[in-house]
Design a protein around this motif. Sequence first.
Motif, mmCIF file in Angstrom:
data_model
loop_
_atom_site.group_PDB
_atom_site.id
_atom_site.type_symbol
_atom_site.label_atom_id
_atom_site.label_comp_id
_atom_site.label_asym_id
_atom_site.label_seq_id
_atom_site.Cartn_x
_atom_site.Cartn_y
_atom_site.Cartn_z
ATOM 1 N N ASP A 255 0.828 -1.215 0.000
ATOM 2 C CA ASP A 255 0.000 0.000 0.000
ATOM 3 C C ASP A 255 0.856 1.257 0.000
ATOM 4 O OD1 ASP A 255 -2.391 -1.361 -0.068
ATOM 5 O OD2 ASP A 255 -2.701 -1.315 2.110
ATOM 6 N N GLU A 256 1.958 1.238 0.749
ATOM 7 C CA GLU A 256 2.842 2.407 0.791
ATOM 8 C C GLU A 256 3.489 2.668 -0.559
ATOM 9 O OE1 GLU A 256 4.210 2.222 5.519
ATOM 10 O OE2 GLU A 256 5.363 1.147 3.976
ATOM 11 N N LYS A 258 2.285 1.850 -3.495
ATOM 12 C CA LYS A 258 1.234 2.364 -4.385
ATOM 13 C C LYS A 258 0.985 3.845 -4.124
ATOM 14 C CE LYS A 258 -3.731 2.012 -5.203
ATOM 15 N NZ LYS A 258 -4.996 1.361 -4.762
ATOM 16 N N GLN A 259 0.904 4.227 -2.853
ATOM 17 C CA GLN A 259 0.645 5.622 -2.504
ATOM 18 C C GLN A 259 1.788 6.530 -2.947
ATOM 19 O OE1 GLN A 259 0.068 6.307 1.684
ATOM 20 N NE2 GLN A 259 -0.624 8.415 1.405
ATOM 21 N N LYS A 260 3.020 6.120 -2.673
ATOM 22 C CA LYS A 260 4.182 6.931 -3.048
ATOM 23 C C LYS A 260 4.245 7.143 -4.563
ATOM 24 C CE LYS A 260 7.379 5.491 0.671
ATOM 25 N NZ LYS A 260 8.646 4.755 0.923
ATOM 26 N N ASN A 262 1.823 6.783 -6.902
ATOM 27 C CA ASN A 262 0.725 7.561 -7.470
ATOM 28 C C ASN A 262 0.855 9.048 -7.146
ATOM 29 O OD1 ASN A 262 -0.880 5.765 -9.021
ATOM 30 N ND2 ASN A 262 -1.628 4.806 -7.147
ATOM 31 N N GLN A 263 1.426 9.365 -5.988
ATOM 32 C CA GLN A 263 1.708 10.772 -5.677
ATOM 33 C C GLN A 263 2.727 11.342 -6.661
ATOM 34 O OE1 GLN A 263 2.938 10.704 -1.568
ATOM 35 N NE2 GLN A 263 0.848 10.973 -0.791
#
Length: 347
Positions: A255-256, A258-260, A262-263
Amino acid sequence: MKAKRCLLIDTDKDKEFLDEQLHKVANLLKAGKTVVFPTETVYGLGANALDPEAAKKIYEAKGRPSDNPLIVHISKKEDVDFLAGNISQDSKLLMEDFWPGPLTLILDKSDSVPIETTGGLMTVAIRMPSNPIARKLIDLAGVPIAAPSANISGRPSITSSKYLVEELCERVDAIIISEDSEIGLESTVVDMTASTPVILRPGKIGKTEIEKILNKEIELDPSLKDENAAPKSPGMKYKHYSPNATVIVVTGSLDEMKQKINQKLSLDKNIGDKVKVVCLEDRVSLYDGYGISWGKSSQEAAKNLFKILRLMDEQNIEVVYFEALNSDEISEAVMNRLIKAAGNMIL
């Protein structure tokens, strides 16, 4: 470097006359020439390991620093006795279990091996490839072949024949074209000169497998993370595997990551299709058209890593994010190469 026209041999197209063609290449090796040949790990750029001037030609062809040692390839286990001394029982156990295969052993060199081959060191790196064409070539040449990966120094290693001619034909005397490399990562390198064996470069054969054979714990060398350490193993000292694109390794939980990423993608809109995300196949859809797969597993990722890095150049990609792998020992080997390709750019 002065352009030259190299001898090209396609093992598929030249099947009927392959033995004759391999004899030609073997004669080139005997004459001190340079030859690109297939192995199960990556393609190698080789020359007579016992000829100091031939070894120098390898460094020249690659544009490789001469203090970076070369791996000596043999076709028979007994050839080790001519090239090395003080061969321990542990070394013999590893040879018995993993040769032929993707394991390189660092041993005390004999006087037969010139320091031009060992990068000035008093040790020698030796392996016995499992690729039958490589072993036949060594047999026909009658000499061990010193060979680093077949690529211009600093560029991604070559595992697919499509890149060989363009990159190397003007730099070497012959190229043997064959199938894509089976493994896709360079061999595991283990220093056997100390009382406790030490892994200097991770590869397909992992620490756990080696410890099982030796029935004892072995070590990972801290110089894997220290760029200023003396290069006891090929590939330890200089930046490697780099495409033209900026490579960024993204770490953390699934999840981390993916978040990094996409940011970052939201900030990279200005370069549009010049940015990609490399991840396992089941995560490609998370990245809105930017994702590309390097396989379904860490084993497939290992086989495809260098192909992906070169594909980025073919597609003129400017920035590529790689999701980190951390599931098993082959993942560690992949990450070792990937972090070098990224120049330690980690998000």
